[in-house]
Design an enzyme around this catalytic site. Structure first.
Site, mmCIF file in Angstrom:
data_model
loop_
_atom_site.group_PDB
_atom_site.id
_atom_site.type_symbol
_atom_site.label_atom_id
_atom_site.label_comp_id
_atom_site.label_asym_id
_atom_site.label_seq_id
_atom_site.Cartn_x
_atom_site.Cartn_y
_atom_site.Cartn_z
ATOM 1 N N HIS A 102 0.816 -1.222 0.000
ATOM 2 C CA HIS A 102 0.000 0.000 0.000
ATOM 3 C C HIS A 102 0.847 1.268 0.000
ATOM 4 O O HIS A 102 0.295 2.369 -0.004
ATOM 5 C CB HIS A 102 -0.928 0.018 1.223
ATOM 6 N N GLN A 141 7.636 -6.867 6.230
ATOM 7 C CA GLN A 141 8.431 -7.034 7.446
ATOM 8 C C GLN A 141 9.189 -8.355 7.418
ATOM 9 O O GLN A 141 10.332 -8.443 7.890
ATOM 10 C CB GLN A 141 7.528 -6.968 8.675
ATOM 11 N N HIS A 153 2.017 -1.398 11.596
ATOM 12 C CA HIS A 153 1.808 -1.126 10.179
ATOM 13 C C HIS A 153 0.608 -0.202 10.007
ATOM 14 O O HIS A 153 -0.510 -0.541 10.391
ATOM 15 C CB HIS A 153 1.557 -2.436 9.420
#
Length: 229
Positions: free
Chosen positions: A121, A159, A187
């Site tokens: 995103h 991650q 996040h």
């Protein structure tokens, strides 16, 4: 949970199960800068035009005073946020020191703050990395582990991948007896959009060598990471 990266090595599954090291990343990911000097890239003017298009897409008036300089500012921010593409991780770990007086325990640097960008995103995720390695004769400067984290963090990431890259770079360049990496992060693609669960933390880990093979060393690493702050 452990960051799982599919092995790039050829061979039957039974062959891979016999390997003493975990599934590896492509060395190109951590031994050189991600962007080659001869790699074609859009001009800055094209990048600024793309930002202007996105502003128009959300319904903004790109000609109003407050937005006239926004495309330039966004591109300049990108240059800073994604500077890790132009930096070489291996070079950060290249200089080591041999005056260790026979030190044979692991070295831990915890609470390395970082900010990265989710590749799904393009929204920030941020938190702390905790890194340990057990040196063989030579050690690297402590600040280099923080610099290594920043190089990988200043790229589009997941991650899990970030965790695996840090461990793989240290393992390959320093060739220690073992590496342990634990990352905890929040996040914003989860906290400010979608399910909007503010405060939820994600933990990922990667262990190589003695940390992977010796549960007691894993436990000692985790105990020191979670100890009194």
């Amino acid at each position: 949970m452990d960051a799982t990266i599919k092995s790039i090595r050829p061979g039957k599954p039974s062959d891979r199960q016999l390997e003493s090291r975990p599934a590896e990343l492509d060395p190109a990911e951590f031994l050189a800068a991600a962007v080659r000097a001869d790699q074609p890239r859009p001009a800055r003017a094209e990048a600024e035009a793309a930002v202007k298009t996105l502003l128009a897409y959300i319904g903004e008036n790109t000609g109003r005073e407050g937005l006239l300089d926004t495309p330039r500012r966004v591109v300049e921010a990108f240059d800073e946020l994604y500077q890790g593409y132009h930096q070489c991780p291996a070079e950060v770990l290249d200089r080591t020191f041999g005056e260790t007086a026979g030190y044979d325990d692991f070295v831990l640097v915890r609470d390395i703050e970082f900010t990265s960008q989710c590749e799904h995103h393009m929204m920030p995720f941020y938190g702390k990395a905790h890194i340990a390695y057990t040196p063989v004769e030579r050690v690297v400067g402590l600040s280099k582990l923080a610099r290594l984290t920043d190089i990988f963090a200043r790229r589009l990431q997941t991650q899990e991948h970030l965790t695996a890259q840090i461990a793989a770079a240290i393992d390959e360049v320093l060739k220690p007896r073992g590496v342990a990496v634990l990352i905890e992060a929040e996040h914003t693609c989860m906290s400010v959009r979608g399910v909007a669960k503010h405060g939820a933390s994600t933990f990922t880990s990667r262990f190589t060598g003695m940390f992977r093979d010796n549960p007691a060393e894993q436990a000692r690493f985790l105990s020191l990471v979670r100890g009194t702050r």
